[in-house]
Scaffold this motif. Sequence first.
Motif, mmCIF file in Angstrom:
data_model
loop_
_atom_site.group_PDB
_atom_site.id
_atom_site.type_symbol
_atom_site.label_atom_id
_atom_site.label_comp_id
_atom_site.label_asym_id
_atom_site.label_seq_id
_atom_site.Cartn_x
_atom_site.Cartn_y
_atom_site.Cartn_z
ATOM 1 N N THR A 88 0.868 -1.329 0.181
ATOM 2 C CA THR A 88 0.154 0.079 -0.108
ATOM 3 C C THR A 88 0.846 1.297 0.030
ATOM 4 O O THR A 88 0.456 2.125 -0.612
ATOM 5 C CB THR A 88 -0.971 0.087 1.239
ATOM 6 O OG1 THR A 88 -1.500 -1.229 1.358
ATOM 7 C CG2 THR A 88 -2.129 0.938 1.156
ATOM 8 N N ASP A 116 -6.810 0.068 3.535
ATOM 9 C CA ASP A 116 -5.942 0.322 2.694
ATOM 10 C C ASP A 116 -6.750 1.123 1.366
ATOM 11 O O ASP A 116 -6.006 1.956 1.008
ATOM 12 C CB ASP A 116 -5.589 -1.080 1.978
ATOM 13 C CG ASP A 116 -4.308 -1.724 2.830
ATOM 14 O OD1 ASP A 116 -4.230 -1.026 3.889
ATOM 15 O OD2 ASP A 116 -3.821 -2.638 2.601
ATOM 16 N N GLU A 161 -4.140 -4.628 -5.436
ATOM 17 C CA GLU A 161 -3.227 -5.308 -4.236
ATOM 18 C C GLU A 161 -3.770 -6.485 -3.625
ATOM 19 O O GLU A 161 -4.933 -6.566 -3.196
ATOM 20 C CB GLU A 161 -3.323 -4.220 -3.145
ATOM 21 C CG GLU A 161 -2.428 -4.724 -1.881
ATOM 22 C CD GLU A 161 -2.219 -3.868 -0.809
ATOM 23 O OE1 GLU A 161 -2.552 -2.492 -0.881
ATOM 24 O OE2 GLU A 161 -2.108 -4.029 0.383
HETATM 25 MG MG LIG Z 1 -1.809 -3.071 2.308
#
Ligand SMILES: [Mg+2]
Length: 256
Positions: A88, A116, A161
Amino acid sequence: MCDTCGCGSEHDSFTLHKVNETTEHVHEHRHDHENHHHSHTDVDKKVLNVETDILFKNNLLAERNRGFFEAKNIRVFNLVSSPGSGKTTLLEKLIEQLKPSMKVYVIEGDQQTSNDAKRIETAGANAIQINTGNGCHLDAHMINHAVKALDPEENSLLFIENVGNLICPALFDLGENTRVVIASTTEGEDKPLKYPGMFQSSQICVLNKIDLLPYLDFNPEKFIANLKKVVPGQPLFQLSAKTGKDLEKLTDKLLS
Ligand SMILES: [Mg+2]
Ligand SMILES: Nc1nc2c(ncn2[C@@H]2O[C@H](COP(=O)(O)OP(=O)(O)OP(=O)(O)O)[C@@H](O)[C@H]2O)c(=O)[nH]1
């Protein structure tokens, strides 16, 4: 339960969170197999068949995602790593660099929390959070739903992610163009040797947190040698997502 890795995510249930919007809960029914007596060999075969089936279905959906991305000229990166290696933080820095010239979108994957996705929106990109519950990886079906909710523009960049895990995400093609594995100096030099599947299934490797080298006994040369053993010739970018040191080299590679 996910029959591939036993983590409980075979896209039967997950939640999508748009930051500051209502939650969409996605639930699909999966029929459990009837309970019969089997010899060990039968059970082994069944496990193998179910696993093959899950990955086969995932690959079909991944191709569908890829077709959608190609049609809209969206470049997609799947960021994989162990928890806390800096995915992140790296995305926050990449967004800072890229957003003046390109529209950037992020799909965030975690078991719980929208932390996030909130960080990404603060950094200035549109984000959506997938919570996988007990699941330890994202799959192509989840991405399909998340992309519909995110509705990315043509000619944009999409970062995914993945859930922090160096094992299961290696098995699941999401339809991305490029998989980027992120290791960090605090994890030790042996990660490529211990988790070769993740490094071998990626096209780019990042070694993050190089700002911490003076305080650690981590030896970058050993890491490089280990990476070479499992995936010779893989492009490696040693950088600090925190300070931004040598980040441009990675950005150039992603845009090349
Ligand atoms: Mg993360
Ligand atoms: N010193 C240093 N710390 C970093 C760097 N990159 C990330 N961190 C720190 O590492 C911790 C985890 O960073 P995150 O970016 O949240 O890691 P992540 O991979 O997204 O974590 P998960 O989503 O939980 O898997 C935070 O405290 C970051 O500030 C770096 O380059 N140097």
